[in-house]
Enzyme design. Structure first.
Site, PDB file in Angstrom:
ATOM      1  N   ASP A   1       0.942  -1.221  -0.154  1.00 27.54           N
ATOM      2  CA  ASP A   1       0.044  -0.151  -0.085  1.00 27.54           C
ATOM      3  C   ASP A   1       0.898   1.263   0.049  1.00 27.54           C
ATOM      4  O   ASP A   1       1.912   1.460   0.548  1.00 27.54           O
ATOM      5  CB  ASP A   1      -0.966   0.049   1.222  1.00 27.54           C
ATOM      6  CG  ASP A   1      -1.939   1.237   1.302  1.00 27.54           C
ATOM      7  OD1 ASP A   1      -2.639   1.224   0.252  1.00 27.54           O
ATOM      8  OD2 ASP A   1      -1.741   1.978   2.105  1.00 27.54           O
TER       9      ASP A   1
ATOM     10  N   HIS B   1      -7.047  -0.089  -9.992  1.00 26.88           N
ATOM     11  CA  HIS B   1      -6.999   1.100  -8.933  1.00 26.88           C
ATOM     12  C   HIS B   1      -5.987   1.887  -9.405  1.00 26.88           C
ATOM     13  O   HIS B   1      -5.930   3.015  -9.156  1.00 26.88           O
ATOM     14  CB  HIS B   1      -6.902   0.266  -7.655  1.00 26.88           C
ATOM     15  CG  HIS B   1      -6.799   1.252  -6.300  1.00 26.88           C
ATOM     16  ND1 HIS B   1      -7.688   2.037  -6.051  1.00 26.88           N
ATOM     17  CD2 HIS B   1      -5.747   1.573  -5.574  1.00 26.88           C
ATOM     18  CE1 HIS B   1      -7.456   2.822  -4.943  1.00 26.88           C
ATOM     19  NE2 HIS B   1      -6.291   2.551  -4.629  1.00 26.88           N
TER      20      HIS B   1
END
Length: 297
Positions: free
Chosen positions: A138, A210
């Site tokens: 992330d 994404h």
């Protein structure tokens, strides 16, 4: 020169709490006293970032901020939604010791009791080598080194200089559904390889990944933000608490619109098939000097 809140850029913490509060007592003196008491009792090795919703900030300060707003619920063209749960006061507590982070979180709640009501509080952690619970790294696209400061902070020569607009958004993952997919399909959804976290290129990068939806530009300028998200999880619920610091809320807005399919191409982010936004709110994290000025009785 105004001083930004130190906790915004701390990168080696591994325990976190975000707590959001609603104002229940409109006595300005009590509000200032309760918040000031927190700032005076911070523990060593624990950092606290405090930020204010628009209405509360206007009660405490006459500093006018361009583009500051409440977050409004967003409806996507393709059936997805991002709800607003706009609150008045936000705290992000971070450190390396879970006990100290919890102690500070409790002290904040106790100091605010009677003046504010806690409506959301989530603890988080660093998962493995900075991965989301989906197994993907992330924050890979975060601006590096000195580039993070102009992405996160209002320019010094503008109102609110070295303060930051903050966006909080809690996501609940459907990991069972996501993990049923082959890794090759997961990588197309995210836009990166799972193990090495290498961004897909060319025809291998879907427009609804994404990465594709959040790698936004406007008038040729990359809409970079400083992400400080953390995973959270238990036997009951698992997900990601998304936190973005930005010099301009528009940088967040354009990413959310692209995720929802609310741009000209009408393409939405496939991650929303596997994760649901359940909260959302904007706030302002003033510089240390502006914070002290706002809380002065």
């Amino acid at each position: 020169m105004p001083t930004y809140q130190e906790g915004i850029f701390i990168e080696d913490a591994n325990n976190f709490n975000v707590s959001e509060y609603k104002l229940v007592e409109n006595d300005i003196a009590k509000i200032k006293k309760s918040i000031s008491s927190i700032l005076n009792e911070k523990s060593d090795n624990v950092y606290v970032v405090i930020s204010f919703g628009k209405e509360l900030w206007s009660m405490l300060s006459d500093l006018e901020l361009d583009n500051f707003k409440d977050f409004a619920t967003l409806q996507g063209k393709n059936g997805h939604q991002m709800p607003s749960t706009q609150n008045d006061l936000y705290f992000r507590v971070l450190g390396k010791d879970q006990s100290l982070v919890l102690d500070q979180t409790i002290r904040i709640e106790e100091a605010l009791k009677g003046t504010f009501e806690v409506v959301l509080s989530e603890n988080g952690f660093v998962y493995k080598d900075y991965r989301d619970l989906t197994g993907f790294v992330d924050g890979s696209a975060n601006p590096k080194e000195e580039k993070k400061y102009p992405a996160a902070l209002i320019p010094e020569n503008e109102n609110g200089g070295n303060g930051s607009f903050v966006f909080h958004q809690k996501w609940v993952h459907d990991l069972e559904k996501f993990n049923q997919l082959p890794v090759s399909v997961q990588e197309k959804i995210i836009g990166r390889t799972k193990q090495e976290s290498i961004e897909l290129e060319g025809d291998d990068m879907p427009e609804n990944s994404h990465v594709s939806r959040t790698d936004a530009k406007h008038d040729g300028v990359a809409m970079k933000i400083w992400r400080r998200s953390f995973p959270y999880g238990s036997a009951v619920e698992r997900g990601l608490f998304f936190i973005a610091y930005t010099c301009d809320p528009f940088r967040v807005d354009i990413q959310l619109d692209r995720m929802l399919g609310n741009t000209e191409d009408g393409v939405s982010d496939r991650i929303m098939e596997f994760s649901t936004a359940v909260s959302g709110g904007y706030s302002f994290a003033p510089s240390v000097e502006e914070l002290n000025k706002a809380l002065k009785v």
